[in-house]
Scaffold this motif. Sequence first.
Motif, short mmCIF file in Angstrom:
data_model
loop_
_atom_site.label_atom_id
_atom_site.label_comp_id
_atom_site.label_asym_id
_atom_site.label_seq_id
_atom_site.Cartn_x
_atom_site.Cartn_y
_atom_site.Cartn_z
N ILE A 130 88.48 13.09 -81.69
CA ILE A 130 87.60 14.31 -82.19
C ILE A 130 87.09 15.19 -80.94
N MET A 132 85.73 18.33 -80.21
CA MET A 132 84.31 19.62 -79.92
C MET A 132 84.08 19.66 -79.04
N SER A 133 83.23 19.05 -78.38
CA SER A 133 81.58 18.71 -77.92
C SER A 133 82.38 19.86 -75.88
N GLY A 138 77.33 20.78 -77.02
CA GLY A 138 76.92 19.85 -77.81
C GLY A 138 76.20 20.09 -79.06
N SER A 139 74.93 20.18 -79.22
CA SER A 139 74.58 20.71 -80.22
C SER A 139 75.13 21.93 -80.53
N TRP A 163 82.95 13.75 -74.06
CA TRP A 163 82.67 12.99 -74.85
C TRP A 163 83.34 12.28 -75.94
N SER A 165 85.57 10.52 -77.85
CA SER A 165 86.56 9.36 -77.95
C SER A 165 87.20 8.86 -78.21
N PHE A 216 84.33 6.86 -73.89
CA PHE A 216 84.79 8.08 -73.77
C PHE A 216 85.30 8.98 -72.89
N ARG A 364 75.61 10.52 -82.08
CA ARG A 364 76.62 10.96 -82.20
C ARG A 364 76.73 11.65 -84.37
N THR A 367 72.68 15.12 -83.39
CA THR A 367 71.71 14.62 -82.16
C THR A 367 70.97 14.95 -83.38
N GLU A 369 66.93 15.59 -83.30
CA GLU A 369 66.32 16.86 -84.19
C GLU A 369 66.91 18.78 -84.62
C1 LIG Z 1 78.77 7.83 -78.85
C2 LIG Z 1 79.11 9.07 -79.38
C3 LIG Z 1 80.02 9.35 -79.23
C4 LIG Z 1 80.41 10.82 -79.12
N1 LIG Z 1 82.07 11.55 -79.97
C5 LIG Z 1 82.44 12.32 -79.23
C6 LIG Z 1 83.17 13.54 -80.01
O1 LIG Z 1 84.75 11.67 -80.26
N2 LIG Z 1 83.99 14.02 -79.93
C7 LIG Z 1 83.04 14.75 -79.32
O2 LIG Z 1 83.54 16.56 -79.48
N3 LIG Z 1 81.92 14.78 -79.45
C8 LIG Z 1 81.63 13.95 -79.22
N4 LIG Z 1 80.17 12.87 -78.88
C9 LIG Z 1 79.26 13.92 -78.50
C10 LIG Z 1 78.17 14.53 -79.63
O3 LIG Z 1 78.97 15.02 -80.37
C11 LIG Z 1 77.40 15.26 -78.58
O4 LIG Z 1 76.77 14.49 -77.78
C12 LIG Z 1 76.14 15.79 -79.39
O5 LIG Z 1 76.49 16.49 -80.08
C13 LIG Z 1 74.30 16.22 -77.86
O6 LIG Z 1 75.30 16.95 -77.26
P1 LIG Z 1 74.96 17.15 -75.57
O7 LIG Z 1 75.15 16.05 -75.66
O8 LIG Z 1 75.71 18.25 -75.16
O9 LIG Z 1 73.63 17.15 -76.07
P2 LIG Z 1 72.23 18.35 -76.05
O10 LIG Z 1 72.93 19.23 -77.14
O11 LIG Z 1 72.04 19.25 -74.51
O12 LIG Z 1 71.26 18.00 -76.44
C14 LIG Z 1 70.15 17.17 -75.40
C15 LIG Z 1 69.00 17.12 -76.06
O13 LIG Z 1 68.36 18.61 -76.69
C16 LIG Z 1 68.26 18.49 -78.08
N5 LIG Z 1 68.57 19.93 -78.32
C17 LIG Z 1 69.81 21.17 -78.62
N6 LIG Z 1 69.36 22.05 -79.03
C18 LIG Z 1 68.59 21.55 -79.78
C19 LIG Z 1 67.83 22.14 -80.85
N7 LIG Z 1 68.39 23.68 -80.91
N8 LIG Z 1 66.38 22.63 -81.68
C20 LIG Z 1 66.55 20.72 -80.66
N9 LIG Z 1 66.28 20.48 -79.92
C21 LIG Z 1 67.48 20.64 -79.67
C22 LIG Z 1 69.11 17.59 -78.81
O14 LIG Z 1 68.83 16.91 -79.65
C23 LIG Z 1 69.40 16.47 -77.67
O15 LIG Z 1 67.52 15.69 -77.23
C24 LIG Z 1 79.26 11.73 -78.92
C25 LIG Z 1 78.64 11.35 -78.56
C26 LIG Z 1 78.29 9.97 -78.43
C27 LIG Z 1 77.09 9.84 -78.24
#
Ligand SMILES: Cc1cc2nc3c(=O)[nH]c(=O)nc-3n(C[C@H](O)[C@H](O)[C@H](O)COP(=O)(O)OP(=O)(O)OC[C@H]3O[C@@H](n4cnc5c(N)ncnc54)[C@H](O)[C@@H]3O)c2cc1C
Length: 382
Positions: A130, A132-133, A138-139, A163, A165, A216, A364, A367, A369
């Motif tokens: 996948i 996406m990120s 991410g979020s 990330w 996977s 990852f 994953r 998040t 939040e």
């Molecule tokens: C085991 C695992 C497998 C994964 N596999 C994949 C994959 O195969 N493909 C892929 O594309 N991605 C993958 N991911 C990525 C995953 O989707 C992202 O880590 C996730 O969406 C969070 O994005 P970020 O890491 O950029 O954190 P950020 O978006 O930077 O967030 C950092 C912190 O800020 C908080 N935050 C951010 N925005 C808000 C908001 N609007 N309100 C409140 N709090 C907020 C978040 O909750 C978090 O605590 C994987 C992640 C994990 C842990």
Amino acid sequence: MATFNFDLCVLPPEAETLREEVRDFLRVELAQLRPEQRARSWGGFNREFSKKMGAKGWVGMTWPKKYGGHERSSLERYVVLEETLAAGAPVSAHWVADRQSGPMLLNFGTEEQRERFLPRIAKGELAFAIGMSEPDSGSDLASVRTRAEKVSGGYKVNGTKIWTSNAHISDYCIALFRTKVVPDKKHEGLSQFLVDLKSPGITIRPIYDLAGGHHFNEVHFEDCLVPDDMLVGKDGEGWKQVTSELGFERSGPERYLSSIQLIIELIREAGKEPGERAAVTIGRLTAHLITLRQMSTAVAAMLLAGKNPYLEASVVKDVGTSFEQEVPEVVHALLGTEPRLNSGTQFERTLGYLVEHAPSFSLRGGTREVLRGIIARGLGLR
Ligand SMILES: Cc1cc2nc3c(=O)[nH]c(=O)nc-3n(C[C@H](O)[C@H](O)[C@H](O)COP(=O)(O)OP(=O)(O)OC[C@H]3O[C@@H](n4cnc5c(N)ncnc54)[C@H](O)[C@@H]3O)c2cc1C
């Protein structure tokens, strides 16, 4: 005010008959798998196992027969999934495609894409990742910056996904790229593509997790040409498509079963005559597990009935992943067992693996939040 609605679901008799068949198969296939390996569950990647699942007709189960599917109900698929996860089977070589890439192609792909990819997915032959990120998205997924620029014959892609996977061992990835920059409208101009991960212009670099494991990756695109016929859906409609894809991955048994091996090992460790504290703990965890399962099957039944239970699905993911994270803590507090990674007993190693990985359960797929923000909005609270 909007509220939740979880109607109890009783699985149909054909699903329960299938359950026995799946259990018998897994008992033989996974006989040699140790508890700490079973704890990896949907992180486990084994192409031979996936092909056997395909041969059984348990991949792409609900899809039309003309695309290699089996036209079975989503509740039968639920049973296969819950049994494979409860047994700790290594499902990820087929399951990402079974859960989301395949349904994406069914919903938005061209006839040619469906005919080309779905039968091979259903045989358990094609592994998908996948995309996406990104490092700064991410979020806030709509802020993706990887550019897919229209050129003769296709799109030239430049940028980085993170990330991702199993990208290093998968065949394809469905990726979200920016095909057009629309000032102040980040949700517009996004498109989804099927990307052959062996294409020239793609470099896949490992990212090691806390426990030293490699699943990852960082996927780097440099002037990578993705042909026109690999665009999924319409150019510019990626946001609508990707949000429907995220809906596929919210409320299944994978959102509350990630720590099940530790519960099984706890029961084994506690023995036939557990002390009072152990009995109370096991009883409480079991009650939570059963309630979560009822919530999750209720969502599955609502989806089957054509409803849109996105609020309920978000609640299952939130409560389910909190439960998955609580299990290693509760077991450690109860028995004082040391979590270990490469030494010690099977019980200590199973605990060790889950202690290291539990933080990721609520990240994953979106998040905690962000999920709670979605729930609050759905309830009209923000
Ligand atoms: C085991 C695992 C497998 C994964 N596999 C994949 C994959 O195969 N493909 C892929 O594309 N991605 C993958 N991911 C990525 C995953 O989707 C992202 O880590 C996730 O969406 C969070 O994005 P970020 O890491 O950029 O954190 P950020 O978006 O930077 O967030 C950092 C912190 O800020 C908080 N935050 C951010 N925005 C808000 C908001 N609007 N309100 C409140 N709090 C907020 C978040 O909750 C978090 O605590 C994987 C992640 C994990 C842990």
